[in-house]
Design a protein around this motif. Structure first.
Motif, PDB file in Angstrom:
ATOM      1  N   UNK A  27       0.849  -1.198   0.000  1.00  0.00           N
ATOM      2  CA  UNK A  27       0.000   0.000   0.000  1.00  0.00           C
ATOM      3  C   UNK A  27       0.877   1.238   0.000  1.00  0.00           C
ATOM      4  N   UNK A  51       1.070   5.321   0.231  1.00  0.00           N
ATOM      5  CA  UNK A  51       0.347   6.514   0.674  1.00  0.00           C
ATOM      6  C   UNK A  51       1.056   7.766   0.176  1.00  0.00           C
ATOM      7  N   UNK A  97      -3.053   5.103  -2.123  1.00  0.00           N
ATOM      8  CA  UNK A  97      -3.975   5.897  -1.313  1.00  0.00           C
ATOM      9  C   UNK A  97      -3.491   7.337  -1.366  1.00  0.00           C
ATOM     10  N   UNK A 147       0.500  -2.662   9.867  1.00  0.00           N
ATOM     11  CA  UNK A 147       1.362  -3.207   8.803  1.00  0.00           C
ATOM     12  C   UNK A 147       2.551  -3.967   9.388  1.00  0.00           C
ATOM     13  N   UNK A 182      -6.686   0.698   6.850  1.00  0.00           N
ATOM     14  CA  UNK A 182      -7.172   0.240   5.543  1.00  0.00           C
ATOM     15  C   UNK A 182      -8.691   0.233   5.456  1.00  0.00           C
ATOM     16  N   UNK A 226     -10.115   3.682   4.239  1.00  0.00           N
ATOM     17  CA  UNK A 226      -9.725   4.306   2.971  1.00  0.00           C
ATOM     18  C   UNK A 226     -10.735   3.990   1.887  1.00  0.00           C
TER      19      UNK A 226
END
Ligand SMILES: Cc1cc2nc3c(=O)[nH]c(=O)nc-3n(C[C@H](O)[C@H](O)[C@H](O)COP(=O)(O)OP(=O)(O)OC[C@H]3O[C@@H](n4cnc5c(N)ncnc54)[C@H](O)[C@@H]3O)c2cc1C
Ligand SMILES: Cc1cc2nc3c(=O)[nH]c(=O)nc-3n(C[C@H](O)[C@H](O)[C@H](O)COP(=O)(O)OP(=O)(O)OC[C@H]3O[C@@H](n4cnc5c(N)ncnc54)[C@H](O)[C@@H]3O)c2cc1C
Ligand code: SF4
Ligand code: SF4
Ligand code: FES
Lengths: 486, 304
Positions: A178, A180, A219, A237, B8, B11
């Motif tokens: 992911x 950001x 994101x 995470x 998460x 989002x």
């Protein structure tokens, strides 16, 4: 066969009169015949790992991809590149090759004997760009091999070249990745800083599609340190990679910086390149330089500001306190902007911005400088010449005098050790002082190049993968004493 | 800012879920974005870029609904990007990008007696702060100020929450409520109840400037939203720089509520006016060229 020392193929540029009116890329790259002919100039040094490859921060296997091109296998050449560099179409354009790969090509410099050679380097950058572009516009989809899901999640903060590269290699290992970013676009400085006339945005868009197709999640619009904290991410995470750059704009601290019409390079470039102020009023973000502007600085950021300002149709003055020879931008770049009409003021130091009664810029007060020997043997230092004060009449001023750290993501996070410039300390595995958190790119070295950030991203991905696999972390973590050498 | 829910799960793509017009130019918009709905603290804002071609526009978060994953903003649609937002977007439509929550949360502490003065959209901006300050045990009073009746917002919401006697309304054209602007509101308050321990302000820069002159003179603590220009809203570009005392502050990450008595308001006022002519041009281009085109496109789509 005789060595072709000097007959290097140069890429074709749009003529100054044409290119100064368009934000389209002005370096057109090699034609296919130039490409093949230039590949022919490489002499395939056996010890190339001590030469061109050693000069390339990501360690591209240069003669290997050149060989593939010669054999008519662009896809093979692209795949060779992907092992070390996921973004050849970008680096082929923006790397300062004369200092890197090409500066170490045997035709121009013998890195083993440490002596200059009589020739001109193989056009490695343009060859690399061709390979990347060829795949991009061919419509061929290169299947990326992605290992089975590992069940591990990695958060990458910052979608600049460092973060994107780490994302690419970690995803290939099968991790859930992911990315950001605070801004609504990927690319970091490549999006908001480097202008489209040097890096066409269609390249970035294509790379983004590739990464999304691999399953990397983006994101955008999340400011770490405000929208969420590092602690939130740490909880959710398995590992974190910080890649937030070091891109905060900077001024000089001279009087008049709060006048209307004063920009940092970052503000000016962001308005034009990311928010497309050059399409105003179709694009809603304005930029207002007036009829004349002064760009202060002598590096590639200054060159980029000059390129953009000229393309906006503004009379553009460049003001630098040292000489052309001692500036960090390339000589040819100054030639290019001079051809486009930029007025270059060397050995000129700004000391004050003058405003009118409404608070708008009307001039830049400067003094002339002379270079004097440094008694300690360093590079000559500029010293003001008495009585040389003068005013350059301008309606706006752009400061391209370097960038500061941008610590929003990690400010107040005491687990992360920072250095005196407020950048993040790492060890030789790009590990920060906080278990499971890595850092790469400008954030570590305070500001270098796209390809250096890519090199960091790839190595950190490998170390991060090792950590995710073994869980091992050094008990006595120690900061690398010279992070800029990493 | 620690969240219970995982990052998460919060989002998603930002989407307009409600739009309510409350005056000729005033709109409340409800936007779906769970990250903001869950993480926003009083005093924070979002940056909205409505379409790819829109400018980035800071907007204060007026209210949140974590269960629904939504938050609301109060938009006074005067310039290009705010007009775009209210003209082009209605229920169910995705926005290009919303960044947030952003900025430093308002320092909610026990100050004593607090007067919150909101000019125009500023009344909405102060709303979550008023609630938080009351919860923290402060004696909270509200002044809602506008150029005219059209710029008066949140009156009934405030009255419902704090009671009629805690809320006063002022218009500069004396069309509604008491006559006067932000300084009159402060002076009347002092005459009736004595000096407040803190004044909180939100609204346009020129009003902030006038109010700060008064609070400085009277020695009243002042925390004001500074409506500086903004661009990156992430601490990169320095567009939002504001002089506070002898320090340069990045309003996007250190504000938007700053020490109003120390802010160089003159500079804020003239710098926010720099693009005035271009903003007009941009709005006209939108209304005359872009909007008709976009409307036609939309109609075509609906007819299909
Ligand atoms: C004008 C300019 C021109 C340049 N030209 C060249 C060139 O021609 N060739 C070259 O090799 N190098 C060039 N450079 C240098 C090069 O761009 C950088 O070295 C490189 O981009 C660094 O990459 P990075 O991944 O470390 O960070 P960046 O590219 O800086 O990306 C960092 C990203 O992190 C995001 N971010 C920051 N803080 C947060 C946060 N708190 N939360 C979420 N996201 C955050 C930012 O929005 C940004 O997208 C140039 C630099 C500038 C400024
Ligand atoms: C941190 C922050 C939070 C903000 N929150 C909000 C918010 O919650 N809601 C909101 O609506 N705005 C908010 N703003 C302001 C918003 O981002 C725009 O800047 C604003 O809508 C434009 O008003 P302006 O006063 O800056 O005018 P400008 O952008 O300078 O003005 C554009 C044009 O509109 C005209 N104009 C603007 N306001 C009025 C008025 N009241 N009466 C008559 N003409 C006017 C001006 O004359 C000018 O022609 C915020 C700004 C900041 C920095
Ligand atoms: S990545 Fe850059 S330095 Fe490396 S070979 Fe390519 S152009 Fe040269
Ligand atoms: S050093 Fe130059 S000639 Fe030798 S392999 Fe590398 S590119 Fe080819
Ligand atoms: S808006 Fe860019 S630094 Fe604040």
């Amino acid at each position: 066969m005789a060595i072709r020392w000097l007959d290097r193929n140069e890429t074709c540029l749009l003529p100054p009169e044409v290119r100064k009116k368009t934000f389209k890329e002005y370096d057109l790259g090699y034609t296919i015949n130039q490409l093949l002919d230039e590949c022919d100039r490489c002499i395939f040094c056996r010890d190339y790992d001590k030469r061109c490859k050693a000069g390339c921060p990501v360690g591209n296997d240069i003669p290997v991809f050149i060989d593939h091109v010669e054999k008519g296998d662009l896809i093979g050449a692209y795949k060779v590149l992907l092992k070390t560099n996921p973004f050849p179409a970008i680096t082929g354009r923006v790397c300062p090759q004369e200092r890197l790969c090409e500066g170490s090509c045997i035709l121009t410099y013998d890195t083993v004997r440490k002596k200059k050679n009589k020739g001109l380097a193989v056009g490695i950058g343009a060859i690399e760009r061709f390979i990347g572009d060829a795949i991009r516009i061919s419509g061929i989809e290169i299947d990326e091999e992605i290992k089975p899901d590992t069940g591990k999640k990695v958060a990458i903060i910052g979608a600049g070249p460092g973060g994107l590269t780490a994302a690419y290699y970690l995803r290939k290992e099968g991790h859930e990745v992911h990315v950001f970013d605070a801004l609504p676009y990927i690319g970091g400085v490549m999006m908001y800083g480097i202008p489209p006339e040097r890096l066409d945005r269609s390249v970035l868009e294509w790379e983004e599609k590739r990464l999304r197709k691999m399953g990397i999640k983006f994101h955008l619009g999340v400011l770490v340190g405000r929208s969420i904290t590092l602690y939130d991410l740490y909880k959710d995470f398995d590992a974190i990679i910080l890649a937030t750059g070091s891109g905060r704009g900077k001024m000089m601290g001279i009087p008049g910086e709060d006048l209307n019409g004063v920009y940092t390079a970052i503000e000016f470039l962001t308005r034009v390149n990311m928010m497309k102020a050059y399409k105003f009023p179709e694009s809603a973000t304005p930029v207002k330089l007036g009829k004349r502007t002064a760009v202060i600085g002598g590096g590639f950021t200054a060159v980029d500001c000059v390129l953009d300002a000229i393309r906006l149709g503004v009379e553009t003055h460049l003001v630098y306190r040292r000489t052309r020879e001692t500036s960090s931008a390339r000589d040819v770049e100054w030639d290019h902007v001079a051809e486009e009409g930029a007025i270059l003021h060397w050995l000129t130091q700004p000391i004050e911005i003058i405003g009118d009664e409404n608070g708008n810029v009307k001039g830049l007060k400067c003094v002339k400088m002379q270079l004097v020997e440094d008694p300690n043997g360093g590079r000559p230092r500029p010293k003001p010449i008495e009585g040389s004060e003068h005013i350059i009449e301008v309606d706006s001023v752009i400061f391209a005098v370097g960038q500061d750290a941008n610590p929003t993501a990690y400010e107040g996070v005491k687990e992360i050790q920072t250095n005196k410039w407020n950048n993040v300390d790492v060890d030789d595995h790009f590990r920060t002082s906080w278990k499971g958190v890595f850092a790469v790119g400008d954030l570590v070295n305070g500001g270098d190049t796209v390809v250096r950030a890519i090199a960091h991203g790839r190595k950190a991905a490998q170390y991060c993968h090792e950590y995710l696999t073994t869980g091992e972390w050094p008990e006595n973590w120690e900061a690398h004493p010279k992070p800029w050498t990493l | 800012m620690a969240t219970e829910k995982s990052v998460l799960s919060l989002l998603d793509k930002p989407k307009v879920v409600g739009k309510k017009q409350v005056s000729p130019r005033g709109y409340f918009m409800e936007i779906y974005l769970p990250l903001v709905a869950n993480n926003a603290k009083p005093g924070q804002f979002v940056t909205i870029q409505a379409t790819e071609m829109s400018a980035r526009q800071p907007m204060q978060i007026v209210d949140t609904n974590p269960e629904k994953g939504t938050f609301s903003i109060l938009v006074e649609a005067y310039n290009r990007s705010t007009v775009e937002l209210v003209e082009l977007f209605s229920e169910g439509e995705e926005l290009f990008n919303v960044e947030g929550p952003n900025g430093k949360p308002f320092p909610v502490e026990k100050y004593g007696t607090v007067l919150l003065i909101g000019h125009g959209w500023g009344a909405g901006a102060n709303y979550p702060i008023a609630k938080a300050l009351a919860d923290a045990g402060n004696e909270v009073y509200i002044a809602i100020v506008g150029g005219s009746r059209e710029n008066i917002y949140c009156e009934s919401e405030y009255k419902q929450l704090f009671g009629e006697d805690k809320v006063s309304v002022y218009t500069e054209d004396d069309e509604y409520g008491k006559e006067g602007g932000v300084v009159q509101a402060l002076e009347d308050f002092i005459n009736e109840k004595g000096q407040p321990d803190l004044v909180v302000f939100a609204g346009g820069a020129s009003h902030g400037e006038m109010l700060a002159e008064a609070t400085k003179e009277k020695g009243i603590k002042n925390l004001s939203l500074v409506p500086s220009l903004m661009l990156c809203t992430s601490g990169l570009c320095l567009t939002c720089r504001v002089k506070v005392g002898d320090k340069m502050v990045m309003n996007c990450i250190e504000g938007p509520y700053l020490d109003g008595n120390q802010v160089d308001w003159k500079n804020v006022t003239f710098r926010t006016g720099y693009y005035w002519d271009l903003e007009k041009e941009s709005l006209e281009y939108f209304l005359n060229k872009l909007l008709p085109k976009l409307k036609r496109k939309k109609e075509k789509k609906q007819n299909q």
